[in-house]
Design a protein around this motif. Structure first.
Motif, mmCIF file in Angstrom:
data_model
loop_
_atom_site.group_PDB
_atom_site.id
_atom_site.type_symbol
_atom_site.label_atom_id
_atom_site.label_comp_id
_atom_site.label_asym_id
_atom_site.label_seq_id
_atom_site.Cartn_x
_atom_site.Cartn_y
_atom_site.Cartn_z
ATOM 1 N N PRO A 106 -8.309 10.367 -4.355
ATOM 2 C CA PRO A 106 -7.686 9.631 -5.106
ATOM 3 C C PRO A 106 -6.999 10.978 -6.506
ATOM 4 N N ILE A 107 -8.524 11.448 -6.808
ATOM 5 C CA ILE A 107 -8.567 11.872 -8.076
ATOM 6 C C ILE A 107 -7.905 13.356 -8.105
ATOM 7 N N MET A 138 -5.634 -2.232 -1.216
ATOM 8 C CA MET A 138 -6.009 -0.516 -1.378
ATOM 9 C C MET A 138 -5.043 -0.214 -2.647
ATOM 10 N N LEU A 139 -4.196 0.010 -3.165
ATOM 11 C CA LEU A 139 -3.336 1.022 -4.672
ATOM 12 C C LEU A 139 -4.331 0.350 -5.264
ATOM 13 N N GLY A 140 -4.460 -1.251 -5.405
ATOM 14 C CA GLY A 140 -5.572 -1.653 -6.570
ATOM 15 C C GLY A 140 -6.810 -0.846 -6.924
ATOM 16 N N PRO A 152 1.075 6.824 -0.703
ATOM 17 C CA PRO A 152 1.120 7.220 0.550
ATOM 18 C C PRO A 152 -0.764 6.405 1.413
ATOM 19 N N LEU A 153 -1.291 7.489 0.364
ATOM 20 C CA LEU A 153 -3.081 6.725 0.778
ATOM 21 C C LEU A 153 -3.344 5.583 0.734
ATOM 22 N N ALA A 154 -2.642 4.491 0.017
ATOM 23 C CA ALA A 154 -2.938 3.214 0.065
ATOM 24 C C ALA A 154 -2.607 3.282 1.028
ATOM 25 N N ILE A 155 -1.181 3.401 1.592
ATOM 26 C CA ILE A 155 -0.732 3.318 2.618
ATOM 27 C C ILE A 155 -1.377 3.572 3.903
ATOM 28 N N GLY A 156 -0.988 4.519 4.381
ATOM 29 C CA GLY A 156 -2.371 4.808 4.976
ATOM 30 C C GLY A 156 -3.444 3.731 5.669
ATOM 31 N N ALA A 215 -7.650 13.641 3.970
ATOM 32 C CA ALA A 215 -7.877 12.601 3.854
ATOM 33 C C ALA A 215 -7.636 11.553 5.051
ATOM 34 N N LEU A 216 -6.123 11.181 4.770
ATOM 35 C CA LEU A 216 -6.085 10.520 5.932
ATOM 36 C C LEU A 216 -6.596 10.779 7.449
ATOM 37 N N LEU A 217 -6.719 12.186 7.336
ATOM 38 C CA LEU A 217 -7.067 12.183 9.289
ATOM 39 C C LEU A 217 -8.831 12.056 9.156
ATOM 40 N N ALA A 218 -9.052 12.487 8.055
ATOM 41 C CA ALA A 218 -10.846 12.085 7.476
ATOM 42 C C ALA A 218 -11.153 10.695 8.222
#
Length: 445
Positions: A183-184, A211-213, A195-199, A437-440
């Motif tokens: 996220p940084i 996740m978003l929190g 998008p990270l939180a959704i993924g 990150a999402l792939l990993a």
């Protein structure tokens, strides 16, 4: 008060220099008598309980609030060296909203105005597309391409440093990689944390809100560290002029870089139609980008940046429009930076998640990661014919909270002319970070 950069403020004309001292005093860009009248008007509206959210009223309200905080930030020793005006205008309003100090009528009016006017994207359009139009054509492409090598190396170095520091402080490797380091450098909130939180939620069968929190406090804290780093880098550039390009990214013999921030101000354009036409052209770019955004699945600011580059490289921008674009850029940089910061502080900077990020282990890890980003850019700059201060500030923008974060970081570093390059570091760097990150994360699960 200083404007966004002392170099951007033209010298006072001779008649003004001959005025009595009290008549030359300014708060922001407003003469003191006019500022006092504006402040009294805003106080009267608040006491009456009615503050309109239309453009004319909000321009006065935001100017009164933000210019005062910027003036205070400029005058506090130590704080002014780390971007005091930006820090006060971004985080103090957020705390005032959270603790109920800011009058509710003012809070609601500013929030309505921000959402109705889309003030942030107007500012980003003027600064990003305006600075691109005003660049040297040969400088533009080389400047964009030069960023990718240091950005890649800085990202790898920052990830390694953050991982080592976090592990030393007792954080788990998986948590460090996916919920701190990613996220940084994810490119902000809208194009990064969301998008990270959704993924993450889809892969982990968890709640998106949960996740978003977890991600938002990290993004907010990283942006604070990047603002402070930019302020320190600007102070370093003032002490060591040979480390600073005064707003230029690359050395003069490369002739690649952004429009010089320290360039002398051009005289007022004789034909008012030219800046009007250029302004409409810039807004057309944003409107086109917004229309295409859902088709190509890229953020509108990134599409706008690419369109502006294509138009510039294809020689479709007349010289008269280039001059007008610089005029528009300088206007927004001088008049609108601090009002925008105050608006962002009220509407987009949640105080509670920011405070939640203040555990010692998390804070130290985030600070080490951001400093590694900026430090790597600083160290690589000489080899790549870049100025260290400018390169480091752009690398710090990889840890921003998005477009608003870029504005805050570059304002603290007094390098708004680097906005186009910062957008590349934030948007493209964030897009690559989120994808990997999402792939990993999917493979890890």
């Amino acid at each position: 008060m200083h404007s966004n950069s002392d170099a951007e403020r033209p010298a006072a004309p001779e008649p003004e220099r001959a005025m009595p001292c009290w008549q030359r005093l300014r708060i922001g860009i407003l003469p003191l008598p006019l500022y006092l009248l504006a402040a009294a008007t805003v106080i009267a509206m608040v006491l009456r309980g009615k503050v309109s959210s239309d453009l004319c009223i909000m321009a006065v309200v935001l100017a009164v609030c933000s210019y005062a905080l910027a003036e205070i930030g400029h005058r506090i020793p130590g704080l002014r060296s780390i971007g005091g005006p930006v820090i006060l205008n971004t985080f103090l309003p957020s705390a005032m909203v959270f603790y109920g100090v800011l009058p509710e009528v003012l809070n609601k009016a500013i929030t309505r105005f921000y959402h109705q006017s889309n003030f942030l994207y107007l500012f980003v359009t003027a600064v990003v597309a305006g600075s691109i139009f005003a660049m040297d054509r040969r400088a533009l492409l080389a400047n964009m391409l030069k960023i990718f090598a240091p950005l890649t190396l800085a990202s790898l170095a920052a990830a390694l440093v953050g991982l080592l520091v976090g592990l030393a402080l007792g954080l788990s490797p998986a948590y460090l990689i996916f919920f701190v380091l990613t996220p940084i450098m994810a490119g902000g909130v809208g194009e990064g944390a969301v998008p990270l939180a959704i993924g993450y939620a889809a892969i982990n069968h968890a709640s998106q809100a949960e996740m978003l929190g977890k991600l938002l406090p990290i993004v907010a804290m990283a942006n604070v560290c990047a603002i402070v780093a930019a302020g320190l880098l600007n102070a370093m550039g003032l002490r060591r002029p040979d480390w600073s390009g005064q707003g230029q990214l690359l050395h003069a013999d490369e002739r690649v870089g952004t429009m010089p921030v320290a360039a002398p101000a051009r005289p007022l354009l004789s034909d008012p139609v030219r800046p009007a036409t250029t302004g409409l052209a810039l807004l057309t770019l944003y409107a086109t980008s917004s229309a295409v955004e859902h088709i190509v699945r890229l953020p509108a600011p990134l599409i706008m940046l690419l369109l502006a580059v294509v138009l510039k490289m294809a020689r479709l921008i007349p010289e008269s429009m280039e001059q007008s674009a610089q005029w528009i850029y300088r206007f927004f940089a001088a008049a609108c930076t601090y009002p925008l910061m105050f608006c962002i502080g009220v509407v987009l900077t949640p105080w509670k998640p920011l405070v939640a990020a203040f555990s010692p282990a998390i804070c130290i890890t985030i600070a080490a990661t951001v400093l590694a980003l900026a430090g790597t850019g600083f160290l690589l700059a000489r080899r790549l014919r870049m100025y260290p201060v400018e390169a480091a500030i752009i690398m710090a923008c990889h840890a921003s909270s998005g477009g608003a974060g870029d504005v805050a970081i570059l304002s603290a570093g007094q390098r708004l002319g680097l906005m186009a390059s910062a957008q590349v570091a934030t948007k493209i760097g964030g897009f690559v970070t989120v994808t990997l990150a999402l792939l990993a994360y999917a493979c890890w699960h």
